[in-house]
Design an enzyme around this catalytic site. Structure first.
Site, short mmCIF file in Angstrom:
data_model
loop_
_atom_site.label_atom_id
_atom_site.label_comp_id
_atom_site.label_asym_id
_atom_site.label_seq_id
_atom_site.Cartn_x
_atom_site.Cartn_y
_atom_site.Cartn_z
CE LYS A 1 4.28 5.73 0.89
NZ LYS A 1 5.48 5.17 1.50
CG ASP B 1 5.10 0.50 -7.37
OD1 ASP B 1 4.18 1.02 -6.86
OD2 ASP B 1 6.21 0.32 -6.27
CD1 TRP C 1 9.60 0.30 -0.46
CD2 TRP C 1 8.32 -1.11 -1.82
NE1 TRP C 1 8.39 0.01 0.47
CE2 TRP C 1 7.51 -0.75 -0.43
CE3 TRP C 1 7.20 -1.55 -2.60
CZ2 TRP C 1 6.16 -1.32 -0.02
CZ3 TRP C 1 6.11 -2.06 -2.16
CH2 TRP C 1 5.78 -1.81 -1.06
CB ALA D 1 4.04 4.20 -4.50
#
Ligand SMILES: Cc1ncc(COP(=O)(O)O)c(C=O)c1O
Length: 394
Positions: A243, A208, A127, A210
């Site tokens: 999300k 991470d 990302w 997410a």
């Protein structure tokens, strides 16, 4: 004064979003921006979120400051969701972040303070925002290979070779699940192997997280983060609720630090609080409170999980449909990887010229590196999309 400034480059995704919005063609397809889309091409507010918001609105009595660590009950609910009591609570400290990005910002700064100029190894590709986040915290960015452009799967041999060569002063950033941008993910056995390496070298992991629940379900998606958290003495986790709760603009996230003991955890917590105080002082609470209300209420939690399951299954179905349509038309299995990937994205591995051609000729938008958001695939036009993709690469 401003004449001393040079124009900064904006993340390409915002340029693409603006181009898409300005494109007058009907039937344009947006596979670019990384937000979930429903069958009507909208990014809806989840019904559990709507209900939680109503409760908050009805019960709210004050807007006073919450404190530097933010909404503690939200953090506790997220630790429970992600780690499910696998780690001794006395070793864990959390602060809210403004979204997953805010959580990463705080944790990167903790790293920068603990190891000024230290090396952080990030997957190639990743990302894009990981890079400025690390650099802004004074870290030195390095990469580990991740993706095999031919098989469009994880290049695990190349990845583990670099990981095995790390040392105890290094940090490694791992995507907990649903890798962005590739969609290719580690198997449980590969997570085990990565963790074995981290235990041997002492390299410090930052996970991470997410997209928990967007890949194969909450439990399956949490395999890697739980394996890391239960196997090494210290690690950090950046959680985003953008999300999986559809709370993008509310900026709900948690920075989680797991230390070797409670005293060390207190020191890390003081650093995290100091970083928040000196940057944004307090984090936004609305999204955090929404998540807390949902996760603490049996019925709302069940409703949220059902909605999340529906979103995940829709993305899986779209993957299978597109892969099938391409296979039938091309008589080749070259794009079967789309159905094997998981999460919201797949990296198609197309040259940039093809990506540009699709945009200009067919109004099909994807990121320059050929990352697609599978939730943006129009279910009733999968055949047309397959035709256009195949025509563009011929
Ligand atoms: C890999 C990854 N990490 C973190 C984030 C942060 O998301 P947010 O700050 O919107 O919660 C994103 C968002 O796209 C992401 O893809």
């Amino acid at each position: 004064m401003f004449e001393t400034l040079k124009k900064a480059t904006l993340d390409k995704i915002f340029v693409l979003m603006a181009e898409y919005a300005a494109d007058p063609r009907t039937g344009k397809i947006d596979l670019g921006v990384g937000v979930y889309k429903d069958p009507g091409n909208n990014t809806p507010i989840m019904s559990a979120v709507k209900k939680a918001e109503q409760r908050i609105l009805d019960g709210a009595r004050t807007k006073t400051y919450k404190g530097v660590v933010g909404n503690k009950e939200f953090s506790a609910a997220i630790v429970d969701l992600a780690l499910a009591n696998t780690v001794e609570a006395s070793r864990i400290r959390c602060v809210n972040g403004a979204g997953g990005t805010g959580a990463l910002m705080i944790l990167m700064h903790v790293l920068g303070r603990a190891r000024p100029g230290g090396r952080i190894f990030i997957s190639d590709p990743t990302w894009p925002n990981h890079i400025p986040l690390a650099e802004n915290a004074g870290l030195e960015v390095h990469y580990y290979p991740y993706f095999d452009p031919r098989s469009r799967a994880v290049d695990f041999d190349a990845m583990i070779k670099v990981i095995d060569g790390l040392n105890s002063n290094d940090t490694i950033l791992l995507h907990g699940c649903c890798h962005n941008p590739t969609g290719a993910n580690l198997t449980p056995a590969q997570w085990d192997r990565v963790v074995e390496s981290l235990r041997r070298t002492g390299a410090f992991p930052l996970v991470d997280l997410a997209y928990l629940g967007f890949g194969d379900g909450i439990e399956a998606d949490a395999y890697g983060v739980r394996k890391v958290a239960t196997s090494v003495p210290e690690c950090m986790i950046a959680f985003s609720a953008s999300k999986n709760f559809g709370l993008y603009r509310e900026r709900a996230g948690v920075a989680i630090a797991i230390a070797r003991d409670s005293e060390t955890a207190d020191v890390v917590s003081s650093q995290m609080q100091n970083i928040i105080r000196g940057t944004i002082s307090q984090t936004p609470d609305h999204g955090a409170e929404v998540v807390r209300v949902i996760l603490e209420d049996k019925d709302l939690r069940a409703e949220w999980e059902a909605e999340l399951t529906e979103m995940r299954e829709r993305m899986k179905r779209l993957r299978v449909k597109l892969a099938d349509a391409i296979r039938q038309r091309s008589n080749s299995k070259d794009f079967d990887f789309i159905a094997q990937h998981s999460g919201m994205f797949s990296l198609l591995g197309l040259p940039e010229a093809v990506v540009t051609k699709l945009k200009l000729d067919d109004a099909i938008y994807m990121i320059n590196d050929s990352r697609i958001n599978v939730a943006g695939i129009p279910e009733d036009r999968v055949g047309e999309l397959a035709d256009k993709l195949l025509a563009a690469i011929r």
